[in-house]
Structure formats: C-alpha cells, structure tokens
Design a protein around this motif. Structure first.
Motif, mmCIF file in Angstrom:
data_model
loop_
_atom_site.group_PDB
_atom_site.id
_atom_site.type_symbol
_atom_site.label_atom_id
_atom_site.label_comp_id
_atom_site.label_asym_id
_atom_site.label_seq_id
_atom_site.Cartn_x
_atom_site.Cartn_y
_atom_site.Cartn_z
ATOM 1 N N ALA A 244 -61.845 33.399 28.811
ATOM 2 C CA ALA A 244 -61.159 32.317 29.971
ATOM 3 C C ALA A 244 -59.562 32.816 28.976
ATOM 4 O O ALA A 244 -59.396 33.685 28.340
ATOM 5 N N ARG A 245 -58.936 31.733 28.908
ATOM 6 C CA ARG A 245 -57.067 31.921 28.661
ATOM 7 C C ARG A 245 -57.265 32.318 27.515
ATOM 8 O O ARG A 245 -56.190 33.104 26.979
ATOM 9 N N ASN A 246 -58.497 31.939 26.601
ATOM 10 C CA ASN A 246 -57.678 31.499 24.952
ATOM 11 C C ASN A 246 -58.685 32.832 24.565
ATOM 12 O O ASN A 246 -58.814 33.249 23.873
ATOM 13 N N ILE A 250 -66.440 32.179 27.696
ATOM 14 C CA ILE A 250 -67.193 30.425 27.645
ATOM 15 C C ILE A 250 -68.781 30.781 27.945
ATOM 16 O O ILE A 250 -69.233 31.398 28.587
ATOM 17 N N PHE A 282 -61.253 26.610 35.696
ATOM 18 C CA PHE A 282 -61.381 25.025 35.113
ATOM 19 C C PHE A 282 -60.392 25.750 33.939
ATOM 20 O O PHE A 282 -58.948 24.757 33.797
ATOM 21 N N CYS A 283 -60.606 27.250 33.825
ATOM 22 C CA CYS A 283 -58.774 27.382 32.413
ATOM 23 C C CYS A 283 -57.993 27.759 33.711
ATOM 24 O O CYS A 283 -56.349 27.755 33.343
ATOM 25 N N CYS A 286 -56.235 23.957 32.951
ATOM 26 C CA CYS A 286 -55.841 23.928 31.949
ATOM 27 C C CYS A 286 -55.418 24.999 30.662
ATOM 28 O O CYS A 286 -55.336 26.200 30.958
ATOM 29 N N THR A 287 -54.670 24.109 30.286
ATOM 30 C CA THR A 287 -53.513 24.722 28.993
ATOM 31 C C THR A 287 -53.528 24.278 27.796
ATOM 32 O O THR A 287 -53.170 24.823 27.146
ATOM 33 N N LYS A 288 -55.105 23.939 27.207
ATOM 34 C CA LYS A 288 -55.189 23.111 25.963
ATOM 35 C C LYS A 288 -54.820 24.590 24.871
ATOM 36 O O LYS A 288 -53.897 24.092 24.192
ATOM 37 N N CYS A 289 -55.076 25.237 24.936
ATOM 38 C CA CYS A 289 -55.083 25.733 24.211
ATOM 39 C C CYS A 289 -54.206 27.211 24.096
ATOM 40 O O CYS A 289 -53.396 27.387 22.835
ATOM 41 N N CYS A 344 -60.887 23.243 22.618
ATOM 42 C CA CYS A 344 -61.057 24.311 23.967
ATOM 43 C C CYS A 344 -62.013 23.343 24.394
ATOM 44 O O CYS A 344 -62.880 22.587 23.450
ATOM 45 N N PRO A 345 -61.787 22.542 25.277
ATOM 46 C CA PRO A 345 -63.136 21.760 26.263
ATOM 47 C C PRO A 345 -64.030 21.755 26.288
ATOM 48 O O PRO A 345 -65.139 20.953 25.844
ATOM 49 N N PHE A 346 -64.963 22.923 26.153
ATOM 50 C CA PHE A 346 -65.573 24.006 26.598
ATOM 51 C C PHE A 346 -66.541 24.206 24.917
ATOM 52 O O PHE A 346 -67.455 24.513 24.835
HETATM 53 S S1 SF4 Z 1 -58.747 25.625 26.460
HETATM 54 FE FE1 SF4 Z 1 -58.483 25.339 28.449
HETATM 55 S S2 SF4 Z 1 -57.074 26.639 28.978
HETATM 56 FE FE2 SF4 Z 1 -57.763 26.982 26.818
HETATM 57 S S3 SF4 Z 1 -60.077 28.593 27.216
HETATM 58 FE FE3 SF4 Z 1 -60.168 26.356 27.088
HETATM 59 S S4 SF4 Z 1 -60.637 25.503 29.023
HETATM 60 FE FE4 SF4 Z 1 -59.749 27.433 29.372
#
Ligand code: SF4
Ligand code: SF4
Length: 395
Positions: A244-246, A250, A282-283, A286-289, A344-346
């Motif tokens: 994942a992006r972070n 996951i 999904f990543c 999404c850019t939450k991280c 991370c939403p996951f």
């Molecule tokens: S916060 Fe969003 S972009 Fe970052 S790893 Fe989690 S799902 Fe991916």
C-alpha cells in the motif's frame, strides 16, 4: 522427494503480486537502510539521533506531556526487552541478530531428516505450528533472491559482510504479528512504541521456536526478523496481503496493523500464491496516510521508480517514502511513528461485522463510497486515556 511444482513462473507471480521491476533493478544493500545509516552516515546522524537511541535505554530524560512521560518510555522499553536480549547477545562479533544479521541457531539440524511425502500437508502443519507458537498469520513462498539484501552489516564498523546462509535454502515462511489496536491508536507517542516492541519480542521467540522445530525435523531453518532480506515482497508473494501507499502490507485480517518476520528453510513445502483483492485500486483514490504524515514523507501520486535517497531500492516501481524525512521525525520524537498505520481506513477490527462489510465495499467498485465512510476514521486515542482504560479494568 522432489521440489514442489506449484511455484508459478516468476513473471506470473510478479504480475499477481503487483511487483514491477525494471532493468535498473539492484538488490538492496542493507548498509543503506535508514536505521543503519543513522550509525555511519553524517547526513542522517544528528543530535536527535543519539537521543533517540539513548531513550531506548531510559538514558534520555523523559519529556513532559501525554504519551512521553517516564511510564510511557518504561513500558515501550520493557516491551522491547526479549528482542533486545537476542539482538545484543553477539554484539561483540558485529552480529546484531534479527536486525543486521539472522538469528543464530541454538538447535542443531537433526541427522535423520523426516521424509516429507506431501509438501502441501507439511505446509498446513507448519502453519498450525506457527499459530501454536503465537504467529497471527503465516504464508509460504519461494526464496526469490531478488529480495535478499546484497550483504549484511558488521555492526562493529558498519561495513558490508557476507550473509553466510546455508546452501540449498529455497523457501521462505512469512509470519505476521498483530500490533495491539489501542496502543496503535495513540501514535504518535512513546507509549505507542510498546506495540512495536512487543511484536519484535514476539517475533524473536516465534521464529526461533518454529525454526528449532524444523531443525529438529532434520532441515535447515534460519530465523529472521528485519535482517537478511526485505520481508514485504515475501509477504505479498506468500498471499498475506497487498502493498500500500503507506509502505505497509494491508491484510484482510488486520489491515496494516501488524509486523512480519520470516524463516528461510529447505523443508519441502507447498507455496502459496499472491492474492490481489483490490487494495491498490483503493490506495489510488486515497491519500489519508500521505496527508497525515507530519513531515510529508509519503508520496501522493501513482507508484514511481526510485526514491529521493539511497535508502530506496533501485529499479522497482512502487510507492516509496522519503526515509530520511520519516526518520528525522522519529529522532525528534525519540520514538517510532506509525501515524500512517493509525489513519489508514483498513486499520480496523475485522471481528466486527460492520467492518467486514466496509472491507467488502472498499475492495469493490464502490470504493469511493467506502472512502467517504472512512472520512473521520483513525482519530488519535489520547495516551492518558489508554492508561485510564487499565485503571478501569482493575476495578
Ligand atoms: S491511508 Fe489510504 S492511501 Fe494510505 S495506505 Fe491506507 S488506504 Fe492506502
Ligand atoms: S511513520 Fe510517521 S513520519 Fe514516517 S511516513 Fe509514516 S506518518 Fe510519516
């Protein structure tokens, strides 16, 4: 006994695992990882670095503030203890076990190897034993030498040294270790570092015990934590989760909230295959991280090749952090950080049906809706409230 035939050809396996390699690919040199550079590279070392490492010995004065008081550092450092005992026991030989060298075996390989007629059955047995010793996830893949470090590090002078792995290793058993959810919710704090330390201590005991079991069966087994090779590609190839992006894997069971260890072996085992489920898509939206990272060390755009400094592997197209920026934040805080795991939403409790439902949505074409539903997800738990929970529990 012949070698299991179910390992897919490498190109197929790369595509399934989402691994993209170019002609510029070079195996990573562990001397360049950011934690090793913190000991020899003046561009990384700073007054904060020395305090960061000293804080793990309770030598840096605990700061005032919620999550950074003496009890927070005390718990974090106690959680690391078993890992520390193992990693320091051969320091005089330049061998930092579990981090810059594999864990040295205390159990000889039994002289008469068990005959393994059915590698798939043996794999199921190994997974059961991994669970028995305390692993939360277990997957098995081939020893893809591209993810082995080019060399290990002699910690006496931080020079490169040979791995000295036994001949004939062909399989990697990858183990996942869940981090405590409420502690992770308190990142950034020294208290949260107890979640990391506890799992390193767990990892050390689980890989040593599982490797001893395999050695007692008459096969080679090398217990490994962060040393010897990059665990993330092995975890993905072993079907445990997706990159994942972070910079984390996951998983469907724990999201990104776990650490990984590994065992290199020649025990005949059937291999798992990568299981892409849609995390990458999904990543992509999404850019939450990346937004939550205090030093903006995570990338916003699509995966790219290379990185901003020598701590990035060459020739792999992926999301790559700026490890220098990331570590500078750790050093200033005198503790590790995993805000990018917390938000991370996951990162949720999949024992709850509502979260399993969210996961299905996130991995479907309704991922945008899942992202909207996760807008307020991952708020920080105050470290003082974590301690207050323990007081409630004692009543
Ligand atoms: S916060 Fe969003 S972009 Fe970052 S790893 Fe989690 S799902 Fe991916
Ligand atoms: S660990 Fe902290 S500093 Fe490093 S990338 Fe994640 S949020 Fe940023």
């Amino acid at each position: 006994m012949s070698w299991p035939q179910n390992t897919p050809p490498r190109q197929d396996s790369d595509a399934a695992a989402g691994i993209e390699i170019s002609d510029n690919f070079e195996r990573f040199t562990q001397r360049n990882d950011i934690f090793t550079r913190a000991f020899w590279d003046p561009s990384v070392t700073s007054k904060h670095t020395a305090k960061f490492f000293a804080s793990y010995r309770m030598e840096a004065a605990p700061r005032r503030g919620d999550g950074f008081a003496q009890r927070d550092f005390a718990l974090r450092n106690a959680a690391w203890l078993v890992s520390d005992v193992i990693s320091n026991r051969r320091g005089d030989q330049g061998i930092r076990e579990g981090f810059q060298a594999p864990i040295q075996n205390d159990t000889p390989v039994a002289p008469d190897p068990l005959e393994v007629e059915d590698p798939a059955r043996m794999s199921a047995e190994v997974k059961r034993i991994a669970e028995f010793f305390g692993a939360d996830l277990c997957g098995i893949t081939d020893l893809d030498e591209r993810w082995l470090y080019a060399s290990r590090v002699d910690t006496r002078d931080f020079s490169e040294a040979p791995h000295d792995l036994p001949e004939g290793l062909n399989t990697v058993i990858v183990l996942g270790h869940e981090m405590e959810a409420d502690l992770v919710a308190t990142y950034p704090s020294a208290l949260a570092g107890a979640a990391t330390g506890r799992e390193y201590s767990h990892e050390a005991s689980v890989v040593m015990q599982l490797a001893a079991y395999i050695r007692n069966l008459g096969y080679e087994a090398v217990p490994s934590m962060n040393d010897t090779g990059l665990v993330i590609p092995y975890a993905v190839k072993a079907g445990l989760g997706e990159y994942a992006r972070n910079q984390m894997v996951i998983t469907p069971e724990y999201g990104p909230r776990l650490r990984f260890s590994k065992i290199f072996t020649n025990l005949p085992l059937a291999h798992d295959a990568p299981k892409p489920k849609g995390v990458r898509a999904f990543c992509d939206i999404c850019t939450k991280c990346a937004e939550a990272c205090p030093v903006k060390a995570l990338p916003f755009g699509p995966p790219q090749e290379g990185g901003s400094n020598v701590s990035a592997i060459k020739g792999v197209r992926k999301w790559t952090s700026n490890a220098e920026k990331c570590f500078s934040f750790w050093a200033k805080m005198a503790s590790d950080c995993a805000i990018c795991m917390r938000v991370c939403p996951f990162n949720r409790d999949y024992e709850k049906p509502v979260n399993r439902l969210w996961l299905r949505l996130a991995l479907s074409r309704f991922r945008k809706l899942a992202l909207r539903l996760a807008e307020k997800h991952g708020t920080r738990l105050k470290p003082g409230d974590w301690w207050a929970q323990s007081q409630k529990g004692s009543k």
